[in-house]
Design a protein around this motif. Structure first.
Motif, mmCIF file in Angstrom:
data_model
loop_
_atom_site.group_PDB
_atom_site.id
_atom_site.type_symbol
_atom_site.label_atom_id
_atom_site.label_comp_id
_atom_site.label_asym_id
_atom_site.label_seq_id
_atom_site.Cartn_x
_atom_site.Cartn_y
_atom_site.Cartn_z
ATOM 1 N N VAL A 71 0.884 -1.236 0.064
ATOM 2 C CA VAL A 71 0.027 0.047 0.035
ATOM 3 C C VAL A 71 0.924 1.386 -0.022
ATOM 4 O O VAL A 71 1.323 1.432 1.173
ATOM 5 C CB VAL A 71 -0.933 -0.034 1.330
ATOM 6 C CG1 VAL A 71 -1.766 1.257 1.174
ATOM 7 C CG2 VAL A 71 -1.754 -1.321 1.436
ATOM 8 N N GLY A 72 1.198 1.666 -1.151
ATOM 9 C CA GLY A 72 2.221 2.911 -1.181
ATOM 10 C C GLY A 72 1.968 4.052 -0.423
ATOM 11 O O GLY A 72 2.714 4.415 0.198
ATOM 12 N N GLY A 73 0.494 4.484 -0.246
ATOM 13 C CA GLY A 73 0.379 5.646 0.450
ATOM 14 C C GLY A 73 0.788 5.346 1.820
ATOM 15 O O GLY A 73 0.861 6.253 2.697
ATOM 16 N N ALA A 74 0.706 4.019 2.274
ATOM 17 C CA ALA A 74 0.971 3.615 3.658
ATOM 18 C C ALA A 74 2.656 3.323 4.006
ATOM 19 O O ALA A 74 3.139 3.346 5.109
ATOM 20 C CB ALA A 74 0.273 2.521 4.320
ATOM 21 N N GLY A 75 3.285 3.180 2.753
ATOM 22 C CA GLY A 75 4.634 2.862 2.970
ATOM 23 C C GLY A 75 5.201 1.493 3.377
ATOM 24 O O GLY A 75 5.897 1.269 4.320
ATOM 25 N N ALA A 76 4.061 0.601 3.359
ATOM 26 C CA ALA A 76 4.341 -0.741 3.881
ATOM 27 C C ALA A 76 3.171 -1.851 3.200
ATOM 28 O O ALA A 76 2.364 -1.545 2.504
ATOM 29 C CB ALA A 76 3.835 -0.738 5.261
ATOM 30 N N SER A 114 9.165 6.008 6.572
ATOM 31 C CA SER A 114 7.852 6.177 6.985
ATOM 32 C C SER A 114 7.537 5.487 8.476
ATOM 33 O O SER A 114 6.729 6.043 9.112
ATOM 34 C CB SER A 114 6.606 5.905 6.010
ATOM 35 O OG SER A 114 6.591 6.200 4.978
ATOM 36 N N HIS A 115 8.267 4.599 8.881
ATOM 37 C CA HIS A 115 7.953 3.736 9.883
ATOM 38 C C HIS A 115 9.211 3.329 10.645
ATOM 39 O O HIS A 115 9.243 3.398 11.978
ATOM 40 C CB HIS A 115 7.253 2.342 9.457
ATOM 41 C CG HIS A 115 6.139 2.684 8.612
ATOM 42 N ND1 HIS A 115 5.229 3.434 9.005
ATOM 43 C CD2 HIS A 115 5.772 2.525 7.315
ATOM 44 C CE1 HIS A 115 4.149 3.538 8.067
ATOM 45 N NE2 HIS A 115 4.612 2.896 7.117
ATOM 46 N N LEU A 117 12.089 4.976 11.121
ATOM 47 C CA LEU A 117 12.453 6.191 11.553
ATOM 48 C C LEU A 117 11.607 7.039 12.559
ATOM 49 O O LEU A 117 11.982 7.883 13.409
ATOM 50 C CB LEU A 117 12.768 7.199 10.802
ATOM 51 C CG LEU A 117 14.102 6.694 9.760
ATOM 52 C CD1 LEU A 117 14.515 7.583 8.615
ATOM 53 C CD2 LEU A 117 15.224 6.290 10.495
ATOM 54 N N ASP A 118 10.483 6.291 12.642
ATOM 55 C CA ASP A 118 9.208 7.093 13.501
ATOM 56 C C ASP A 118 9.108 6.719 14.822
ATOM 57 O O ASP A 118 8.941 5.318 15.140
ATOM 58 C CB ASP A 118 7.701 6.930 12.668
ATOM 59 C CG ASP A 118 6.645 7.644 13.522
ATOM 60 O OD1 ASP A 118 7.076 8.054 14.183
ATOM 61 O OD2 ASP A 118 5.577 7.102 12.827
ATOM 62 N N PRO A 119 9.399 7.683 15.844
ATOM 63 C CA PRO A 119 9.284 7.168 17.142
ATOM 64 C C PRO A 119 8.023 6.550 17.524
ATOM 65 O O PRO A 119 7.902 5.813 18.779
ATOM 66 C CB PRO A 119 9.416 8.625 18.124
ATOM 67 C CG PRO A 119 9.954 9.354 17.082
ATOM 68 C CD PRO A 119 9.620 8.865 15.538
ATOM 69 N N LYS A 120 6.951 6.851 16.873
ATOM 70 C CA LYS A 120 5.520 6.239 17.063
ATOM 71 C C LYS A 120 5.256 5.141 16.220
ATOM 72 O O LYS A 120 4.246 4.479 16.108
ATOM 73 C CB LYS A 120 4.246 7.334 17.007
ATOM 74 C CG LYS A 120 4.566 8.344 17.995
ATOM 75 C CD LYS A 120 3.315 9.189 18.006
ATOM 76 C CE LYS A 120 3.696 10.140 18.806
ATOM 77 N NZ LYS A 120 2.726 10.173 19.855
ATOM 78 N N GLY A 121 6.373 4.612 15.239
ATOM 79 C CA GLY A 121 6.178 3.673 14.573
ATOM 80 C C GLY A 121 7.075 2.341 15.426
ATOM 81 O O GLY A 121 6.621 1.774 16.045
ATOM 82 N N PHE A 122 8.321 2.235 14.730
ATOM 83 C CA PHE A 122 9.216 1.162 15.207
ATOM 84 C C PHE A 122 10.366 1.771 15.751
ATOM 85 O O PHE A 122 11.311 0.814 16.307
ATOM 86 C CB PHE A 122 9.632 0.179 14.122
ATOM 87 C CG PHE A 122 8.222 -0.442 13.445
ATOM 88 C CD1 PHE A 122 7.864 -1.594 14.114
ATOM 89 C CD2 PHE A 122 7.924 0.178 12.246
ATOM 90 C CE1 PHE A 122 6.736 -2.109 13.647
ATOM 91 C CE2 PHE A 122 6.614 -0.585 11.696
ATOM 92 C CZ PHE A 122 6.216 -1.809 12.421
#
Length: 186
Positions: A71-76, A114-115, A117-122
């Motif tokens: 899902v390109g818009g979600a980057g995953a 998107s994910h 590097l995100d502190p609310k991601g991984f």
């Protein structure tokens, strides 16, 4: 979108869970790696025709993974259920797909920026939770589960995955966060 649930006993509590996805990024990614391995075996045996054939088969699975699960818009990538609906869990399994070499450069860059590097991601204080911290399925529970707490396998596969796509400094960041979290008892 999940399966019609089945009932399971989870530490004395009956829960309804979906037993598995029908289309799994993990399985497709390992299939990519297996096909590339078969190609390398043929190449080592001097059979360039079959080596090329198996590499093309691997590329076909990579293309299908991108077409059906990305899902390109979600980057995953997201698994799909028996109806073909996206199972909306942002999991660390995307990193596992990178470990197996199933992402192209564009997909890897999108997932990392998107994910990873995100502190609310991984990129949490205890890095690499099994489900992204901001995901509604994330569960911060001491009991073993696949909905939050990091797993040792994630750290092992992160090394190969991030090296494969050239994210060496991110490995250093993850290692530092892990050491601090362990030291501080997070």
């Amino acid at each position: 979108g999940r399966f019609t649930p089945i009932k399971v006993d989870h530490y004395g509590e009956v829960r309804e869970v979906s037993p598995f996805p029908i289309e799994s990024g993990d399985l497709m990614a390992s299939n990519v790696a297996i096909r590339h391995t078969i190609a390398r075996i043929y190449a080592l045996r001097g059979d360039s025709e079959n080596a090329k054939l198996w590499n093309l088969k691997a590329i076909d699975v990579q293309a299908y993974l991108k077409q059906s699960l990305w899902v390109g818009g979600a980057g995953a990538c997201f698994d799909r259920d028996y109806r073909g609906s996206i199972m909306d869990v942002l999991s660390i399994n995307n990193l596992f797909m990178m470990y197996y070499g199933a992402f192209d450069r564009e997909m890897a860059n999108a997932f990392v920026t998107s994910h990873m590097l995100d502190p609310k991601g991984f990129a949490t204080a205890m890095p690499l939770p099994s489900v992204a911290f901001r995901d509604r399925h994330f569960v911060n529970d001491d009991r073993p589960n696949f909905n939050g707490q990091p797993r040792g396998m994630s750290y092992r596969r992160a090394i190969g995955a991030l090296e494969k796509y050239g994210y060496f400094s991110l490995l250093t960041d993850i290692g530092g966060k892990l050491l601090f979290a362990v030291r501080d008892g997070s």
